[in-house]
Design a protein around this motif. Structure first.
Motif, PDB file in Angstrom:
ATOM      1  N   MET A   1       0.836  -1.199   0.000  1.00 51.49           N
ATOM      2  CA  MET A   1       0.000   0.000   0.000  1.00 51.49           C
ATOM      3  C   MET A   1       0.872   1.249   0.000  1.00 51.49           C
ATOM      4  SD  MET A   1      -2.397   1.416   3.055  1.00 51.49           S
ATOM      5  CE  MET A   1      -2.871  -0.239   3.494  1.00 51.49           C
ATOM      6  N   THR A   2       0.496   2.228  -0.794  1.00 51.60           N
ATOM      7  CA  THR A   2       1.232   3.487  -0.851  1.00 51.60           C
ATOM      8  C   THR A   2       0.270   4.652  -0.629  1.00 51.60           C
ATOM      9  OG1 THR A   2       0.909   3.799  -3.229  1.00 51.60           O
ATOM     10  CG2 THR A   2       2.836   2.490  -2.533  1.00 51.60           C
ATOM     11  N   TYR A   3       0.846   5.804  -0.353  1.00 51.41           N
ATOM     12  CA  TYR A   3       0.061   7.034  -0.200  1.00 51.41           C
ATOM     13  C   TYR A   3      -0.736   7.304  -1.472  1.00 51.41           C
ATOM     14  CZ  TYR A   3      -0.668  11.937   1.285  1.00 51.41           C
ATOM     15  OH  TYR A   3      -1.198  13.157   1.658  1.00 51.41           O
ATOM     16  N   ALA A   4      -0.110   7.095  -2.628  1.00 52.62           N
ATOM     17  CA  ALA A   4      -0.783   7.350  -3.903  1.00 52.62           C
ATOM     18  C   ALA A   4      -1.980   6.424  -4.099  1.00 52.62           C
ATOM     19  CB  ALA A   4       0.201   7.193  -5.059  1.00 52.62           C
ATOM     20  N   GLU A   5      -1.862   5.181  -3.654  1.00 57.68           N
ATOM     21  CA  GLU A   5      -2.978   4.238  -3.783  1.00 57.68           C
ATOM     22  C   GLU A   5      -4.169   4.677  -2.937  1.00 57.68           C
ATOM     23  OE1 GLU A   5      -0.459   0.135  -4.746  1.00 57.68           O
ATOM     24  OE2 GLU A   5      -0.947   0.673  -2.665  1.00 57.68           O
ATOM     25  N   ILE A   6      -3.899   5.179  -1.743  1.00 59.46           N
ATOM     26  CA  ILE A   6      -4.976   5.665  -0.888  1.00 59.46           C
ATOM     27  C   ILE A   6      -5.587   6.923  -1.493  1.00 59.46           C
ATOM     28  CG2 ILE A   6      -5.558   6.487   1.429  1.00 59.46           C
ATOM     29  CD1 ILE A   6      -3.223   4.801   2.457  1.00 59.46           C
ATOM     30  N   GLU A   7      -4.759   7.770  -2.087  1.00 54.63           N
ATOM     31  CA  GLU A   7      -5.283   8.955  -2.783  1.00 54.63           C
ATOM     32  C   GLU A   7      -6.276   8.551  -3.863  1.00 54.63           C
ATOM     33  OE1 GLU A   7      -2.328  12.709  -2.898  1.00 54.63           O
ATOM     34  OE2 GLU A   7      -1.654  10.974  -4.044  1.00 54.63           O
ATOM     35  N   ASN A  14     -14.759  11.094  -3.986  1.00 57.98           N
ATOM     36  CA  ASN A  14     -14.668  12.559  -3.878  1.00 57.98           C
ATOM     37  C   ASN A  14     -14.099  13.006  -2.538  1.00 57.98           C
ATOM     38  OD1 ASN A  14     -15.648  13.878  -6.385  1.00 57.98           O
ATOM     39  ND2 ASN A  14     -17.438  12.613  -5.996  1.00 57.98           N
ATOM     40  N   LEU A  15     -13.081  12.287  -2.093  1.00 56.67           N
ATOM     41  CA  LEU A  15     -12.358  12.642  -0.882  1.00 56.67           C
ATOM     42  C   LEU A  15     -10.884  12.830  -1.212  1.00 56.67           C
ATOM     43  CD1 LEU A  15     -13.920  10.131   1.678  1.00 56.67           C
ATOM     44  CD2 LEU A  15     -14.264  12.604   1.638  1.00 56.67           C
ATOM     45  N   LEU A  16     -10.275  13.814  -0.569  1.00 53.70           N
ATOM     46  CA  LEU A  16      -8.849  14.079  -0.723  1.00 53.70           C
ATOM     47  C   LEU A  16      -8.120  13.780   0.581  1.00 53.70           C
ATOM     48  CD1 LEU A  16      -8.894  17.576  -2.475  1.00 53.70           C
ATOM     49  CD2 LEU A  16      -8.292  15.397  -3.543  1.00 53.70           C
ATOM     50  N   ILE A  17      -6.893  13.309   0.474  1.00 56.46           N
ATOM     51  CA  ILE A  17      -6.047  13.247   1.667  1.00 56.46           C
ATOM     52  C   ILE A  17      -5.585  14.671   1.963  1.00 56.46           C
ATOM     53  CG2 ILE A  17      -3.923  12.388   2.695  1.00 56.46           C
ATOM     54  CD1 ILE A  17      -4.114   9.928   1.023  1.00 56.46           C
ATOM     55  N   TRP A  32      -1.932  -0.297  17.148  1.00 57.93           N
ATOM     56  CA  TRP A  32      -1.206  -0.750  15.963  1.00 57.93           C
ATOM     57  C   TRP A  32      -1.085   0.334  14.881  1.00 57.93           C
ATOM     58  CZ3 TRP A  32      -4.811   0.135  12.378  1.00 57.93           C
ATOM     59  CH2 TRP A  32      -6.163  -0.087  12.691  1.00 57.93           C
ATOM     60  N   CYS A  33      -1.682   1.499  15.076  1.00 55.06           N
ATOM     61  CA  CYS A  33      -1.698   2.546  14.040  1.00 55.06           C
ATOM     62  C   CYS A  33      -0.290   3.116  13.813  1.00 55.06           C
ATOM     63  CB  CYS A  33      -2.655   3.662  14.439  1.00 55.06           C
ATOM     64  SG  CYS A  33      -2.692   5.038  13.263  1.00 55.06           S
ATOM     65  N   GLU A  34       0.193   2.972  12.602  1.00 55.35           N
ATOM     66  CA  GLU A  34       1.498   3.523  12.226  1.00 55.35           C
ATOM     67  C   GLU A  34       1.366   4.778  11.367  1.00 55.35           C
ATOM     68  OE1 GLU A  34       4.556   2.641  13.212  1.00 55.35           O
ATOM     69  OE2 GLU A  34       3.575   1.248  14.599  1.00 55.35           O
ATOM     70  N   THR A  35       0.230   4.902  10.667  1.00 57.43           N
ATOM     71  CA  THR A  35      -0.028   6.090   9.851  1.00 57.43           C
ATOM     72  C   THR A  35      -1.489   6.480  10.010  1.00 57.43           C
ATOM     73  OG1 THR A  35       1.597   5.360   8.195  1.00 57.43           O
ATOM     74  CG2 THR A  35       0.067   7.106   7.540  1.00 57.43           C
ATOM     75  N   LEU A  36      -1.723   7.769  10.167  1.00 62.47           N
ATOM     76  CA  LEU A  36      -3.086   8.300  10.203  1.00 62.47           C
ATOM     77  C   LEU A  36      -3.220   9.298   9.065  1.00 62.47           C
ATOM     78  CD1 LEU A  36      -5.753   8.351  11.966  1.00 62.47           C
ATOM     79  CD2 LEU A  36      -4.855  10.498  12.912  1.00 62.47           C
ATOM     80  N   VAL A  37      -4.175   9.069   8.165  1.00 63.14           N
ATOM     81  CA  VAL A  37      -4.413   9.998   7.059  1.00 63.14           C
ATOM     82  C   VAL A  37      -5.767  10.664   7.260  1.00 63.14           C
ATOM     83  CG1 VAL A  37      -2.925   8.850   5.409  1.00 63.14           C
ATOM     84  CG2 VAL A  37      -5.308   8.157   5.564  1.00 63.14           C
ATOM     85  N   LEU A  38      -5.803  11.981   7.095  1.00 60.92           N
ATOM     86  CA  LEU A  38      -7.021  12.764   7.270  1.00 60.92           C
ATOM     87  C   LEU A  38      -7.626  13.058   5.904  1.00 60.92           C
ATOM     88  CD1 LEU A  38      -5.429  13.123   9.946  1.00 60.92           C
ATOM     89  CD2 LEU A  38      -6.367  15.422  10.082  1.00 60.92           C
ATOM     90  N   LEU A  39      -8.941  12.902   5.802  1.00 61.98           N
ATOM     91  CA  LEU A  39      -9.617  13.058   4.517  1.00 61.98           C
ATOM     92  C   LEU A  39     -10.736  14.087   4.593  1.00 61.98           C
ATOM     93  CD1 LEU A  39      -9.251   9.554   4.810  1.00 61.98           C
ATOM     94  CD2 LEU A  39      -9.299  10.085   2.381  1.00 61.98           C
ATOM     95  N   GLY A  40     -10.900  14.826   3.495  1.00 65.62           N
ATOM     96  CA  GLY A  40     -11.959  15.817   3.391  1.00 65.62           C
ATOM     97  C   GLY A  40     -12.486  15.888   1.972  1.00 65.62           C
ATOM     98  N   PRO A  41     -13.562  16.628   1.750  1.00 70.36           N
ATOM     99  CA  PRO A  41     -14.226  16.664   0.447  1.00 70.36           C
ATOM    100  C   PRO A  41     -13.398  17.323  -0.649  1.00 70.36           C
ATOM    101  CG  PRO A  41     -15.678  17.455   2.200  1.00 70.36           C
ATOM    102  CD  PRO A  41     -14.306  17.380   2.777  1.00 70.36           C
ATOM    103  N   THR A  42     -13.543  16.815  -1.863  1.00 64.24           N
ATOM    104  CA  THR A  42     -13.045  17.503  -3.038  1.00 64.24           C
ATOM    105  C   THR A  42     -14.003  18.647  -3.374  1.00 64.24           C
ATOM    106  OG1 THR A  42     -14.289  16.189  -4.632  1.00 64.24           O
ATOM    107  CG2 THR A  42     -12.163  15.297  -3.922  1.00 64.24           C
ATOM    108  N   GLY A 125     -13.249  12.576   8.101  1.00 69.71           N
ATOM    109  CA  GLY A 125     -12.765  11.469   8.918  1.00 69.71           C
ATOM    110  C   GLY A 125     -11.296  11.216   8.671  1.00 69.71           C
ATOM    111  N   ALA A 126     -10.812  10.132   9.249  1.00 73.41           N
ATOM    112  CA  ALA A 126      -9.410   9.741   9.099  1.00 73.41           C
ATOM    113  C   ALA A 126      -9.326   8.227   9.035  1.00 73.41           C
ATOM    114  CB  ALA A 126      -8.579  10.278  10.261  1.00 73.41           C
ATOM    115  N   LEU A 127      -8.247   7.738   8.473  1.00 70.20           N
ATOM    116  CA  LEU A 127      -8.002   6.303   8.403  1.00 70.20           C
ATOM    117  C   LEU A 127      -6.760   5.965   9.205  1.00 70.20           C
ATOM    118  CD1 LEU A 127      -8.670   5.708   4.599  1.00 70.20           C
ATOM    119  CD2 LEU A 127     -10.191   5.133   6.502  1.00 70.20           C
ATOM    120  N   ALA A 128      -6.927   5.087  10.191  1.00 73.80           N
ATOM    121  CA  ALA A 128      -5.793   4.554  10.941  1.00 73.80           C
ATOM    122  C   ALA A 128      -5.300   3.319  10.205  1.00 73.80           C
ATOM    123  CB  ALA A 128      -6.222   4.210  12.367  1.00 73.80           C
ATOM    124  N   LEU A 129      -4.026   3.334   9.838  1.00 75.63           N
ATOM    125  CA  LEU A 129      -3.459   2.273   9.010  1.00 75.63           C
ATOM    126  C   LEU A 129      -2.318   1.568   9.731  1.00 75.63           C
ATOM    127  CD1 LEU A 129      -3.348   4.362   5.723  1.00 75.63           C
ATOM    128  CD2 LEU A 129      -5.122   2.730   6.417  1.00 75.63           C
TER     129      LEU A 129
END
Length: 217
Positions: A1-7, A14-17, A32-42, A125-129
């Motif tokens: 998994m990469t940042y670009a894949e989550i994008e 219609n959500l942006l990181i 276990w969360c190693e990365t947290l990405v925050l998402l909002g509307p396009t 929201g956010a995704l704990a990864l």
């Protein structure tokens, strides 16, 4: 998994990181969360949301229910967990997380300002990864090279560098002189040059103003 894949996965909905962090303090997160990405509307979010089941069923809290459905589905696909800024108290520290991303800062009027969405930034929201993803470098705070029109944009002076008079703000928006704010969104947020380049749909701004006033959607 990469940042670009989550994008790419976010863009389908219609959500942006809007930023990410490698959290050291996991008080509000899974251990276990190693990365947290925050998402909002396009900027195109409203066109799709306004045809969603949550909007059309006429039940309360359509945007929160939409967020739960979409982000929980994304979390399942990524074997992570969705975290939301609503549903409290207690509420998750989204303000602090946003500041940690290096893509969002505290503005001269103390609201969050984002590198591409300005004062119109909002988090669904956010995704704990579980994976520790490579994150983009920190950006530059746009307010540092801005004439800062947000400081003088509020007609009733309810939102300034020194205070946020919520009752005064609501009273103005509810009156004849605040009609433009109610229809197009907060004049302070709209005054931000970065907000103007984001071009969020006015229907979405009007919806948020109605919710702010406690009116029916």
């Amino acid at each position: 998994m990469t940042y670009a894949e989550i994008e790419r996965l976010g863009e389908v909905n219609n959500l942006l990181i809007l930023g990410g962090i490698h959290p050291e303090n996991k008080e509000h997160l899974p251990e276990w969360c190693e990365t947290l990405v925050l998402l909002g509307p396009t900027s195109d979010f409203w066109a799709d949301f306004s045809t969603s089941p949550e909007w059309l069923d006429q039940r309360p809290d359509p945007m929160d229910r939409w967020s739960e459905r979409v982000l929980n589905a994304m979390a399942r696909d990524l074997k992570g967990e969705a975290i939301f800024p609503f549903g409290g108290p207690p509420f998750k520290p989204f303000f602090s997380w946003a500041l940690e991303t290096g893509q969002t800062w505290q503005s001269p009027v103390n609201l969050l300002v984002h590198s591409t969405q300005g004062l119109m930034v909002s988090y669904r929201g956010a995704l704990a990864l579980r994976e520790r993803l490579d994150l983009p470098p920190a950006g530059e705070r746009p307010c540092d090279t801005c004439p800062q029109p947000c400081l003088t944009a509020c007609i009733p002076r309810a939102l300034t560098a020194d205070r946020y008079d919520v009752p005064g703000c609501k009273a103005h928006i509810s009156g004849e002189k605040g009609r433009e704010n109610k229809q197009l969104g907060c004049s302070v947020r709209r005054a931000c040059p970065v907000s103007q380049s984001y071009a969020r749909m006015s229907e979405q701004n009007a919806y948020h103003m109605r919710i702010f006033l406690g009116e029916d959607r």
